[in-house]
Design a protein around this motif. Structure first.
Motif, PDB file in Angstrom:
ATOM      1  N   GLU A 193      18.786  21.207  -5.137  1.00 15.18           N
ATOM      2  CA  GLU A 193      17.386  21.406  -5.502  1.00 15.18           C
ATOM      3  C   GLU A 193      16.892  20.342  -6.473  1.00 15.18           C
ATOM      4  OE1 GLU A 193      14.509  24.952  -7.287  1.00 15.18           O
ATOM      5  OE2 GLU A 193      16.634  25.334  -6.875  1.00 15.18           O
ATOM      6  N   LEU A 194      17.763  19.901  -7.370  1.00 15.96           N
ATOM      7  CA  LEU A 194      17.400  18.855  -8.337  1.00 15.96           C
ATOM      8  C   LEU A 194      18.229  17.589  -8.093  1.00 15.96           C
ATOM      9  CD1 LEU A 194      17.213  21.086 -11.557  1.00 15.96           C
ATOM     10  CD2 LEU A 194      15.328  20.347 -10.088  1.00 15.96           C
ATOM     11  N   GLY A 195      18.619  17.382  -6.853  1.00 17.47           N
ATOM     12  CA  GLY A 195      19.488  16.255  -6.530  1.00 17.47           C
ATOM     13  C   GLY A 195      18.792  14.912  -6.608  1.00 17.47           C
ATOM     14  N   ALA A 196      19.618  13.865  -6.553  1.00 15.99           N
ATOM     15  CA  ALA A 196      19.103  12.494  -6.663  1.00 15.99           C
ATOM     16  C   ALA A 196      18.415  12.019  -5.395  1.00 15.99           C
ATOM     17  CB  ALA A 196      20.261  11.554  -7.017  1.00 15.99           C
ATOM     18  N   LEU A 197      18.656  12.707  -4.263  1.00 13.75           N
ATOM     19  CA  LEU A 197      18.026  12.325  -2.993  1.00 13.75           C
ATOM     20  C   LEU A 197      17.225  13.507  -2.457  1.00 13.75           C
ATOM     21  CD1 LEU A 197      21.043  10.451  -1.321  1.00 13.75           C
ATOM     22  CD2 LEU A 197      19.037   9.420  -2.399  1.00 13.75           C
ATOM     23  N   PRO A 198      16.132  13.849  -3.119  1.00 16.71           N
ATOM     24  CA  PRO A 198      15.358  15.029  -2.708  1.00 16.71           C
ATOM     25  C   PRO A 198      14.759  14.896  -1.311  1.00 16.71           C
ATOM     26  CG  PRO A 198      14.132  13.725  -4.315  1.00 16.71           C
ATOM     27  CD  PRO A 198      15.529  13.160  -4.275  1.00 16.71           C
ATOM     28  N   GLY A 199      14.517  13.676  -0.882  1.00 14.28           N
ATOM     29  CA  GLY A 199      13.948  13.476   0.453  1.00 14.28           C
ATOM     30  C   GLY A 199      14.996  13.394   1.540  1.00 14.28           C
ATOM     31  N   GLY A 200      16.266  13.541   1.165  1.00 23.85           N
ATOM     32  CA  GLY A 200      17.335  13.469   2.151  1.00 23.85           C
ATOM     33  C   GLY A 200      17.868  12.056   2.318  1.00 23.85           C
ATOM     34  N   TYR A 201      18.798  11.910   3.220  1.00 25.23           N
ATOM     35  CA  TYR A 201      19.457  10.623   3.473  1.00 25.23           C
ATOM     36  C   TYR A 201      19.090  10.142   4.870  1.00 25.23           C
ATOM     37  CZ  TYR A 201      23.244   7.367   4.626  1.00 25.23           C
ATOM     38  OH  TYR A 201      23.961   6.262   5.017  1.00 25.23           O
ATOM     39  N   ASP A 202      18.472   8.975   4.952  1.00 26.95           N
ATOM     40  CA  ASP A 202      18.102   8.393   6.239  1.00 26.95           C
ATOM     41  C   ASP A 202      19.158   7.371   6.650  1.00 26.95           C
ATOM     42  OD1 ASP A 202      15.721   9.837   6.449  1.00 26.95           O
ATOM     43  OD2 ASP A 202      14.657   8.391   5.198  1.00 26.95           O
ATOM     44  N   LEU A 203      19.844   7.653   7.740  1.00 26.26           N
ATOM     45  CA  LEU A 203      20.893   6.753   8.226  1.00 26.26           C
ATOM     46  C   LEU A 203      20.266   5.498   8.823  1.00 26.26           C
ATOM     47  CD1 LEU A 203      24.032   6.668   8.693  1.00 26.26           C
ATOM     48  CD2 LEU A 203      23.533   7.386  11.029  1.00 26.26           C
ATOM     49  N   ASP A 204      20.704   4.334   8.358  1.00 29.16           N
ATOM     50  CA  ASP A 204      20.190   3.052   8.825  1.00 29.16           C
ATOM     51  C   ASP A 204      21.369   2.225   9.315  1.00 29.16           C
ATOM     52  OD1 ASP A 204      19.099   0.568   9.234  1.00 29.16           O
ATOM     53  OD2 ASP A 204      18.488   0.233   7.157  1.00 29.16           O
ATOM     54  N   LEU A 205      21.562   2.176  10.640  1.00 26.36           N
ATOM     55  CA  LEU A 205      22.722   1.486  11.186  1.00 26.36           C
ATOM     56  C   LEU A 205      22.688  -0.010  10.908  1.00 26.36           C
ATOM     57  CD1 LEU A 205      23.147   3.327  14.609  1.00 26.36           C
ATOM     58  CD2 LEU A 205      24.548   3.573  12.555  1.00 26.36           C
ATOM     59  N   ASP A 206      21.506  -0.611  10.955  1.00 28.92           N
ATOM     60  CA  ASP A 206      21.415  -2.047  10.637  1.00 28.92           C
ATOM     61  C   ASP A 206      21.817  -2.293   9.188  1.00 28.92           C
ATOM     62  OD1 ASP A 206      20.400  -3.262  13.113  1.00 28.92           O
ATOM     63  OD2 ASP A 206      18.652  -2.020  12.773  1.00 28.92           O
ATOM     64  N   GLY A 207      21.347  -1.419   8.291  1.00 30.68           N
ATOM     65  CA  GLY A 207      21.714  -1.552   6.885  1.00 30.68           C
ATOM     66  C   GLY A 207      23.194  -1.335   6.667  1.00 30.68           C
ATOM     67  N   LEU A 208      23.787  -0.363   7.376  1.00 31.87           N
ATOM     68  CA  LEU A 208      25.223  -0.115   7.252  1.00 31.87           C
ATOM     69  C   LEU A 208      26.040  -1.292   7.769  1.00 31.87           C
ATOM     70  CD1 LEU A 208      25.608   3.640   8.256  1.00 31.87           C
ATOM     71  CD2 LEU A 208      25.973   2.623   6.010  1.00 31.87           C
ATOM     72  N   PHE A 209      25.551  -1.932   8.843  1.00 35.82           N
ATOM     73  CA  PHE A 209      26.243  -3.121   9.342  1.00 35.82           C
ATOM     74  C   PHE A 209      26.304  -4.201   8.268  1.00 35.82           C
ATOM     75  CE2 PHE A 209      25.235  -7.434  10.865  1.00 35.82           C
ATOM     76  CZ  PHE A 209      26.501  -7.799  11.310  1.00 35.82           C
ATOM     77  N   GLU A 210      25.159  -4.487   7.643  1.00 36.95           N
ATOM     78  CA  GLU A 210      25.124  -5.529   6.619  1.00 36.95           C
ATOM     79  C   GLU A 210      25.970  -5.144   5.401  1.00 36.95           C
ATOM     80  OE1 GLU A 210      24.045  -8.526   6.596  1.00 36.95           O
ATOM     81  OE2 GLU A 210      22.862  -8.572   8.448  1.00 36.95           O
ATOM     82  N   LEU A 211      25.886  -3.874   4.983  1.00 40.34           N
ATOM     83  CA  LEU A 211      26.682  -3.419   3.844  1.00 40.34           C
ATOM     84  C   LEU A 211      28.167  -3.537   4.155  1.00 40.34           C
ATOM     85  CD1 LEU A 211      26.997  -2.009   1.083  1.00 40.34           C
ATOM     86  CD2 LEU A 211      26.805   0.193   2.288  1.00 40.34           C
ATOM     87  N   GLY A 212      28.574  -3.049   5.316  1.00 42.00           N
ATOM     88  CA  GLY A 212      29.989  -3.104   5.686  1.00 42.00           C
ATOM     89  C   GLY A 212      30.496  -4.522   5.831  1.00 42.00           C
ATOM     90  N   LEU A 213      29.673  -5.392   6.423  1.00 44.33           N
ATOM     91  CA  LEU A 213      30.079  -6.789   6.570  1.00 44.33           C
ATOM     92  C   LEU A 213      30.296  -7.423   5.199  1.00 44.33           C
ATOM     93  CD1 LEU A 213      30.526  -9.288   8.365  1.00 44.33           C
ATOM     94  CD2 LEU A 213      28.057  -9.720   8.240  1.00 44.33           C
ATOM     95  N   GLY A 214      29.362  -7.179   4.274  1.00 40.80           N
ATOM     96  CA  GLY A 214      29.505  -7.738   2.934  1.00 40.80           C
ATOM     97  C   GLY A 214      30.749  -7.229   2.222  1.00 40.80           C
ATOM     98  N   LEU A 215      30.999  -5.922   2.325  1.00 45.30           N
ATOM     99  CA  LEU A 215      32.173  -5.353   1.675  1.00 45.30           C
ATOM    100  C   LEU A 215      33.471  -5.893   2.279  1.00 45.30           C
ATOM    101  CD1 LEU A 215      31.036  -1.622   1.321  1.00 45.30           C
ATOM    102  CD2 LEU A 215      31.232  -3.328  -0.507  1.00 45.30           C
ATOM    103  N   LEU A 216      33.494  -6.022   3.594  1.00 41.08           N
ATOM    104  CA  LEU A 216      34.680  -6.570   4.245  1.00 41.08           C
ATOM    105  C   LEU A 216      34.961  -7.999   3.796  1.00 41.08           C
ATOM    106  CD1 LEU A 216      34.425  -5.308   7.954  1.00 41.08           C
ATOM    107  CD2 LEU A 216      36.402  -5.072   6.460  1.00 41.08           C
TER     108      LEU A 216
END
Length: 314
Positions: A273-296
């Protein structure tokens, strides 16, 4: 007059095929839904589904993500005569089917129908469906240049190759299913891409086994994420719900249950109810690709530095 002994789904498929041939249903028109077919012909939903499956197998209809099932476009050359069948045309039609309907929709009958020829004509160019799918994948991989500038920093080379491969798999989500991690096909064009990637990583001086492992991890990151585009298209077509709508229906009852959230405090910090993501989490596959590539690549770079420190004479 004797009653027909044909199964009901065959008679229904024949009637729908007639409508398509007579242009009562023109290319691009929506085909009656399974429920509409069942109601019109007075049959069970399973029978209606089988009838529509016949039309798909014959290449008369195609299913487009989020658009439903429509009459397939007719392929003809100028003057109304069928265009000459070539290996290139066969593969182009098969790839278009896979892009629009998924790999399961690709069959020798469906491709032959799109080309306007008898199924046996295809066997002049491919031995069977397995060879057809392999040739489709190799054609798609060969459509991208995958250029590499040996004079550029290793990381920018890898990023460029990875992003080009991501775009390819994003455009053809079925592609990854032809290259399972444990049994990849030795396609000439994918081997050429792998060679460029290995060349880009060579500057790091990694041991041979580790070098190959990094190459496999990068490929797996791309293929694994891109496969979700196809899975989502199939799920959206089956349920009529977007991923956001489905997730809300599944998860809001959980996150709105205060008693349950007490047992998952870290989840509650984000979605309570008082969480940091009140609007929920929107999955972004393009963003995850870039994040994962950078971390790798950050991890590979750090590992290479540690190995070099441990072997200063290397």
């Amino acid at each position: 007059m004797a009653e027909s002994t044909e199964p009901p789904y065959v008679r229904i498929a024949a009637e729908l095929s007639r409508r398509i041939a007579d242009r009562e249903l023109a290319p691009g028109d929506k085909v009656p839904s399974t429920r509409q077919v069942a109601q019109e012909f007075g049959v069970a939903l399973a029978t209606a589904t089988k009838a529509l499956d016949v039309l798909r197998a014959e290449g008369l209809v195609i299913t487009r993500p989020r658009s439903g099932t429509v009459v397939a476009p007719r392929r003809a050359a100028k003057g109304g005569e069928a265009a000459e069948l070539t290996r290139e045309r066969l593969l182009a039609e098969a790839i278009e089917i896979a892009d629009g309907e998924g790999l399961e929709a690709v069959s020798m009958r469906a491709v032959a129908s799109r080309c306007g020829v008898a199924p046996m004509s295809l066997y002049r160019f491919v031995e069977d469906k397995d060879e057809l799918v392999a040739a489709m994948a190799d054609t798609v991989y060969g459509s991208a240049p995958f250029d590499r500038d040996p004079g550029a920093p290793w990381r920018s080379q890898v990023e460029s190759l990875a992003r080009e491969l991501w775009r390819l798999h994003r455009a053809h989500p079925w592609l990854g299913r032809t290259q399972p991690l444990t049994r990849p096909l030795p396609l000439p064009n994918i081997i050429r891409l792998g060679d460029r990637l290995l060349g880009a990583l060579e500057e790091l001086g990694l041991p041979p086994k580790l070098l190959m492992d990094v190459h496999v991890l990068l490929f797996s990151h791309i293929v694994g994420l891109a496969g979700n585009f196809e899975a989502e298209d199939e799920a959206a077509s089956e349920t009529g719900l977007s991923s956001e709508e489905w997730t809300d229906l599944q998860y809001l009852p959980r996150t709105g249950d205060s008693a349950f959230m007490v047992d998952v405090p870290h989840f509650a910090k984000l979605f309570g109810e008082l969480g940091a993501l009140p609007g929920g989490y929107d999955l972004d596959l393009d963003g995850l690709f870039e994040l994962g590539l950078g971390l790798l690549l950050d991890g590979v770079e750090a590992l290479a530095a540690r190995l070099k420190t441990a072997r200063p004479d290397a």
